[in-house]
Design a protein around this motif. Sequence first.
Motif, PDB file in Angstrom:
ATOM      1  N   MET A  77       0.805  -1.211   0.000  1.00  0.00           N
ATOM      2  CA  MET A  77       0.000   0.000   0.000  1.00  0.00           C
ATOM      3  C   MET A  77       0.844   1.269   0.000  1.00  0.00           C
ATOM      4  N   ASP A  78       1.791   1.370   0.919  1.00  0.00           N
ATOM      5  CA  ASP A  78       2.586   2.592   1.028  1.00  0.00           C
ATOM      6  C   ASP A  78       3.368   2.870  -0.242  1.00  0.00           C
TER       7      ASP A  78
ATOM      8  N   ARG B  73       3.018   6.038  -2.912  1.00  0.00           N
ATOM      9  CA  ARG B  73       4.155   6.884  -3.289  1.00  0.00           C
ATOM     10  C   ARG B  73       4.306   6.968  -4.808  1.00  0.00           C
ATOM     11  N   GLU B  74       4.020   5.860  -5.497  1.00  0.00           N
ATOM     12  CA  GLU B  74       4.071   5.883  -6.959  1.00  0.00           C
ATOM     13  C   GLU B  74       3.038   6.860  -7.508  1.00  0.00           C
ATOM     14  N   PHE B  75       1.832   6.850  -6.934  1.00  0.00           N
ATOM     15  CA  PHE B  75       0.800   7.787  -7.377  1.00  0.00           C
ATOM     16  C   PHE B  75       1.237   9.230  -7.118  1.00  0.00           C
ATOM     17  N   SER B  76       1.834   9.469  -5.982  1.00  0.00           N
ATOM     18  CA  SER B  76       2.283  10.821  -5.637  1.00  0.00           C
ATOM     19  C   SER B  76       3.328  11.312  -6.638  1.00  0.00           C
TER      20      SER B  76
ATOM     21  N   GLU C  31      -7.521   0.917  -3.799  1.00  0.00           N
ATOM     22  CA  GLU C  31      -7.447   1.345  -2.400  1.00  0.00           C
ATOM     23  C   GLU C  31      -6.324   2.369  -2.213  1.00  0.00           C
ATOM     24  N   ALA C  32      -5.194   2.135  -2.895  1.00  0.00           N
ATOM     25  CA  ALA C  32      -4.067   3.061  -2.793  1.00  0.00           C
ATOM     26  C   ALA C  32      -4.396   4.403  -3.442  1.00  0.00           C
ATOM     27  N   LEU C  33      -5.079   4.369  -4.591  1.00  0.00           N
ATOM     28  CA  LEU C  33      -5.449   5.627  -5.243  1.00  0.00           C
ATOM     29  C   LEU C  33      -6.473   6.386  -4.397  1.00  0.00           C
TER      30      LEU C  33
END
Length: 281
Positions: free
Chosen positions: A50-51, A55-58, A83-85
């Motif tokens: 998840m983390d 970070r990839e999305f950021s 969920e991460a997005l």
Amino acid sequence: MMEICRAEHIAVGSEILLGQIANGHARSISLALAAEGFHLFHHSAVGDNMDRIVREFSQAAGRSNVVLVTGGLGPTGDDLTKEALAQFLGLPLEVSAEATIHLDRYFANRNKPMPEENRKQALCLQGGSILPNPNGTAPGQYITYAGVHYFLLPGPPLEMVPMLELEVLPRLRQIFGHQQVLVSRVLHFCGIGESEVDENVQDLTVAMNPTLAPLAGEGEMLLRITASAETDDEARTLIDPVERELRKRFGNFIYGMNEDTLPIAVGRVLSHLGASVSLAE
């Protein structure tokens, strides 16, 4: 003025990082976007964490206006893409009636009960849209947020590729309009080293359109000429004089173009000469 597409692709899945499967989606997406004239500037792969996905999305949101994500939409606990997005954008996940109907029909058509864990695949980002998946249980999702267009696509190629063609590309055309096409031509060299070729093309590599770049091949040297223009024909017209100049400089060291291989080139010469090759073990 129409905005320019600045896309990147994130492949989600620890199996990619472990080398258990190849990241074939990178090539599929690159080819599809290039054919439409959409610029793809970054590829990355991230594991089922998840983390790290957040970070990839950021990172992607800070440099791209289109983010295409493949994988991580399955029903299991380590499928974490949406969920991460949702966490990154600060948006809740909601049950989509459209996705629920799709899941119910998918299992009903196969005379199978739907496992409870598959209901997770009906969750959609608030404000997002479902992208239909006719070949599997995992619907894709599309959402635009703060000027960035996010496309979430399933991992299996038989599901991802049709959705890319039928759902993603039409939306990109609508968002960005007509973009200049990108056309490449690759010349194959044999019997000459990379450094010698490079020394003799310095004046050609400084051009902006078309560009000339060396590629690493298996036991061979390659040069790629790439042009952007309004149409394929116009791009090829830009490429032609560069190819003629390279053939003038390197002559018989160039044995083929694009998908040619050395065996194909040898076979072509033998056929032209009416000769044959006999092999014995």
